[in-house]
Design an enzyme around this catalytic site. Sequence first.
Site, PDB file in Angstrom:
ATOM      1  N   ASN A  92       1.729  -4.909  -4.676  1.00 31.79           N
ATOM      2  CA  ASN A  92      -0.017  -5.728  -5.269  1.00 31.79           C
ATOM      3  C   ASN A  92      -0.439  -4.771  -5.828  1.00 31.79           C
ATOM      4  O   ASN A  92      -1.520  -5.792  -7.112  1.00 31.79           O
ATOM      5  CB  ASN A  92      -1.064  -6.130  -3.442  1.00 31.79           C
ATOM      6  CG  ASN A  92      -0.648  -7.730  -3.103  1.00 31.79           C
ATOM      7  OD1 ASN A  92      -0.596  -8.675  -4.049  1.00 31.79           O
ATOM      8  ND2 ASN A  92       0.163  -7.503  -2.101  1.00 31.79           N
ATOM      9  N   THR A 114       0.154  -2.723  -8.175  1.00 26.66           N
ATOM     10  CA  THR A 114       1.310  -2.013  -8.735  1.00 26.66           C
ATOM     11  C   THR A 114       0.815  -3.346  -9.812  1.00 26.66           C
ATOM     12  O   THR A 114       0.601  -3.166 -11.517  1.00 26.66           O
ATOM     13  CB  THR A 114       2.639  -2.041  -8.940  1.00 26.66           C
ATOM     14  OG1 THR A 114       2.652  -1.021  -8.122  1.00 26.66           O
ATOM     15  CG2 THR A 114       2.970  -1.993  -9.549  1.00 26.66           C
ATOM     16  N   THR A 171       8.394  -5.040  -2.692  1.00 26.54           N
ATOM     17  CA  THR A 171       7.198  -4.500  -1.473  1.00 26.54           C
ATOM     18  C   THR A 171       8.275  -5.531  -0.144  1.00 26.54           C
ATOM     19  O   THR A 171       8.588  -6.244  -0.011  1.00 26.54           O
ATOM     20  CB  THR A 171       5.905  -4.793  -1.769  1.00 26.54           C
ATOM     21  OG1 THR A 171       4.977  -4.739  -0.110  1.00 26.54           O
ATOM     22  CG2 THR A 171       6.233  -6.799  -1.872  1.00 26.54           C
ATOM     23  N   ILE A 172       7.897  -4.092   0.924  1.00 20.91           N
ATOM     24  CA  ILE A 172       9.069  -4.853   2.493  1.00 20.91           C
ATOM     25  C   ILE A 172       7.567  -5.638   2.390  1.00 20.91           C
ATOM     26  O   ILE A 172       8.219  -6.218   4.134  1.00 20.91           O
ATOM     27  CB  ILE A 172       9.208  -3.505   3.440  1.00 20.91           C
ATOM     28  CG1 ILE A 172       7.419  -2.621   3.867  1.00 20.91           C
ATOM     29  CG2 ILE A 172      10.315  -2.925   2.823  1.00 20.91           C
ATOM     30  CD1 ILE A 172       7.407  -2.287   4.841  1.00 20.91           C
ATOM     31  N   ASP A 173       6.262  -6.030   2.439  1.00 20.49           N
ATOM     32  CA  ASP A 173       5.638  -6.737   2.574  1.00 20.49           C
ATOM     33  C   ASP A 173       5.334  -8.006   2.917  1.00 20.49           C
ATOM     34  O   ASP A 173       4.428  -9.197   3.447  1.00 20.49           O
ATOM     35  CB  ASP A 173       4.512  -6.058   2.447  1.00 20.49           C
ATOM     36  CG  ASP A 173       3.201  -4.342   2.783  1.00 20.49           C
ATOM     37  OD1 ASP A 173       4.495  -4.141   4.341  1.00 20.49           O
ATOM     38  OD2 ASP A 173       3.534  -3.855   2.612  1.00 20.49           O
ATOM     39  N   GLU A 178       0.940  -4.025  11.947  1.00 21.34           N
ATOM     40  CA  GLU A 178       0.002  -2.766  12.038  1.00 21.34           C
ATOM     41  C   GLU A 178      -1.588  -3.028  11.509  1.00 21.34           C
ATOM     42  O   GLU A 178      -1.900  -2.592  12.269  1.00 21.34           O
ATOM     43  CB  GLU A 178       0.946  -1.574  10.931  1.00 21.34           C
ATOM     44  CG  GLU A 178       0.613  -2.095   9.284  1.00 21.34           C
ATOM     45  CD  GLU A 178       0.820  -1.421   8.971  1.00 21.34           C
ATOM     46  OE1 GLU A 178       1.019   0.326   8.751  1.00 21.34           O
ATOM     47  OE2 GLU A 178       1.300  -1.583   7.345  1.00 21.34           O
ATOM     48  N   ARG A 208       5.387   2.103  26.776  1.00 24.16           N
ATOM     49  CA  ARG A 208       5.316   2.523  25.525  1.00 24.16           C
ATOM     50  C   ARG A 208       5.390   2.041  24.483  1.00 24.16           C
ATOM     51  O   ARG A 208       5.722   0.974  24.048  1.00 24.16           O
ATOM     52  CB  ARG A 208       7.357   2.654  26.322  1.00 24.16           C
ATOM     53  CG  ARG A 208       7.430   3.341  27.773  1.00 24.16           C
ATOM     54  CD  ARG A 208       7.347   5.326  27.178  1.00 24.16           C
ATOM     55  NE  ARG A 208       7.515   5.632  28.457  1.00 24.16           N
ATOM     56  CZ  ARG A 208       7.343   6.140  29.767  1.00 24.16           C
ATOM     57  NH1 ARG A 208       5.412   5.410  30.071  1.00 24.16           N
ATOM     58  NH2 ARG A 208       6.907   6.570  30.887  1.00 24.16           N
ATOM     59  N   GLN A 251      11.526   1.655   7.965  1.00 23.87           N
ATOM     60  CA  GLN A 251      11.665   0.569   7.586  1.00 23.87           C
ATOM     61  C   GLN A 251      11.757   0.177   6.096  1.00 23.87           C
ATOM     62  O   GLN A 251      12.236  -0.949   5.783  1.00 23.87           O
ATOM     63  CB  GLN A 251      10.297  -0.134   8.090  1.00 23.87           C
ATOM     64  CG  GLN A 251      10.231  -0.782   9.291  1.00 23.87           C
ATOM     65  CD  GLN A 251       9.144  -0.726  10.543  1.00 23.87           C
ATOM     66  OE1 GLN A 251       8.716  -1.904  10.533  1.00 23.87           O
ATOM     67  NE2 GLN A 251       8.292  -0.268   9.693  1.00 23.87           N
TER      68      GLN A 251
HETATM   69  O1  F6P Z   1       3.153  -1.969   1.347  1.00 23.34           O
HETATM   70  C1  F6P Z   1       3.774  -1.477   1.856  1.00 23.34           C
HETATM   71  C2  F6P Z   1       4.042   0.047   3.280  1.00 23.34           C
HETATM   72  O2  F6P Z   1       5.289   0.217   3.823  1.00 23.34           O
HETATM   73  C3  F6P Z   1       3.336  -0.805   4.075  1.00 23.34           C
HETATM   74  O3  F6P Z   1       3.581  -1.805   5.109  1.00 23.34           O
HETATM   75  C4  F6P Z   1       2.097   0.687   5.074  1.00 23.34           C
HETATM   76  O4  F6P Z   1       1.266   0.108   4.835  1.00 23.34           O
HETATM   77  C5  F6P Z   1       1.566   1.231   3.682  1.00 23.34           C
HETATM   78  O5  F6P Z   1       2.664   0.766   2.682  1.00 23.34           O
HETATM   79  C6  F6P Z   1       2.368   2.617   4.270  1.00 23.34           C
HETATM   80  O6  F6P Z   1       1.739   3.248   3.121  1.00 23.34           O
HETATM   81  P1  F6P Z   1       1.821   4.841   2.603  1.00 23.34           P
HETATM   82  O7  F6P Z   1       3.969   5.339   2.372  1.00 23.34           O
HETATM   83  O8  F6P Z   1       1.610   5.452   1.804  1.00 23.34           O
HETATM   84  O9  F6P Z   1       2.041   6.140   4.106  1.00 23.34           O
END
Ligand code: F6P
Length: 404
Positions: free
Chosen positions: A112, A114, A134-136, A231, A275, A283
């Site tokens: 995003n 970028t 992006t993994i997102d 998260e 836990r 990931q």
């Molecule tokens: O945008 C990819 C991502 O892995 C998100 O899922 C995560 O919130 C963020 O980047 C973590 O960023 P960094 O690697 O800067 O800790």
Amino acid sequence: MLRIGMLTSGGDCQALNAAMRGVVKGIFSARDDVEIYGFQDGYRGLIYSDFKMLTSRDFSGILTRGGTILGTSRQPFKMMRVPDENGLDKVEAMKHTYHKLSLDCLVILGGNGTHKTANMLREEGLNVITLPKTIDNDLWGTEMTFGFQSAVDVATDTIDRIHTTATSHSRVFIIEVMGHKVGHVTLHAGIAGGADIVLIPEIPYDIDVIADVIQGRSAAGKSFTILAVAEGAISREDAKLSKKEYKEKLAKRKYPSIAYELAEQIEKATGKEVRITVPGHTQRGGSPVPYDRVFSSRVGAKAADMILNSQYGYMVGMKNGETVAVPLEEVAGKLKFVDPKCSLIKEARMVGISFGDREGDEPAEEIAAAEDVRAAEADTKKEKKEKKAKKDKKEKSKKSKKEK
Ligand code: F6P
């Protein structure tokens, strides 16, 4: 001569190398008079003219390699118009590097943030083509981004592993999954891993519902419960707060992340042991899964085709399984959220997954607020980081003064 600049920006992910390989192989399949300039660590390399000239050989044997051979860094879009510590105008510097090297185009791989900068460079008159990394999977204008399927694979494997230990113990397990402000990775990994409760930012949760589900499972003889939690997951109460109120709350929050806050609440509400597992950056690490190798090769090759036809100003995306060119101005600054009313959510509910909400809850209002509060969270994190950096700098200079 065709001169191409290439950079990978933002958080890394699987298949970045595979995508660059696709671009380079695609171009060299049509012509030999090509120069590739690889910028080091994303936009930083373009700003400070830090690059290396690469040949097609550099892109050989990297299909399965994780990370990025060019390195990457986060260069926030917000800061692009702010001069650096030496007063350097970053945008002018990037344009200067581009023209100095007589580049025909820039190939930019990123998510995003970028894309906002890529679109700005387009507006500044540079030829730009981007690839959706992006993994997102939260980029607007494409059904898929590379890295996503690989991240889902890792997160699913984590849930699978938790499942076996969960069945041995009467505990509640929370697996916190990456995804920034959206819930795509959590949703897919949650379904694939057979999570009982899936919490995503797009559907704010109610802690009482979560407690009821856990108690209900116990009553039915299932002594463990697995929660896949994004998260960015947010409670209904928090989603209703104003951006300012939520920012204040976060500043005072004693937990490192949402999973810890939830764990405490669940223990209190159910009396069960909880836990937490946070797979975190695993990931984003390791080899891309076959889907990502294929997808990134396809968008890379499509980008090559567009470069050979001087078709610039686009992101290569995917629509209905086909690679498509999406105008950068349509992509920049927009997020692709999980639609809480989509069939995937409906089907997930039908196979017994709880999203921590009650039937009939109307999430629309909360979602709007949730988007706001996630932005507030990002701001707070950034402020904390900046504060710490300032403090560290001060201490460092104090120390060096003392040493002198
Ligand atoms: O945008 C990819 C991502 O892995 C998100 O899922 C995560 O919130 C963020 O980047 C973590 O960023 P960094 O690697 O800067 O800790």
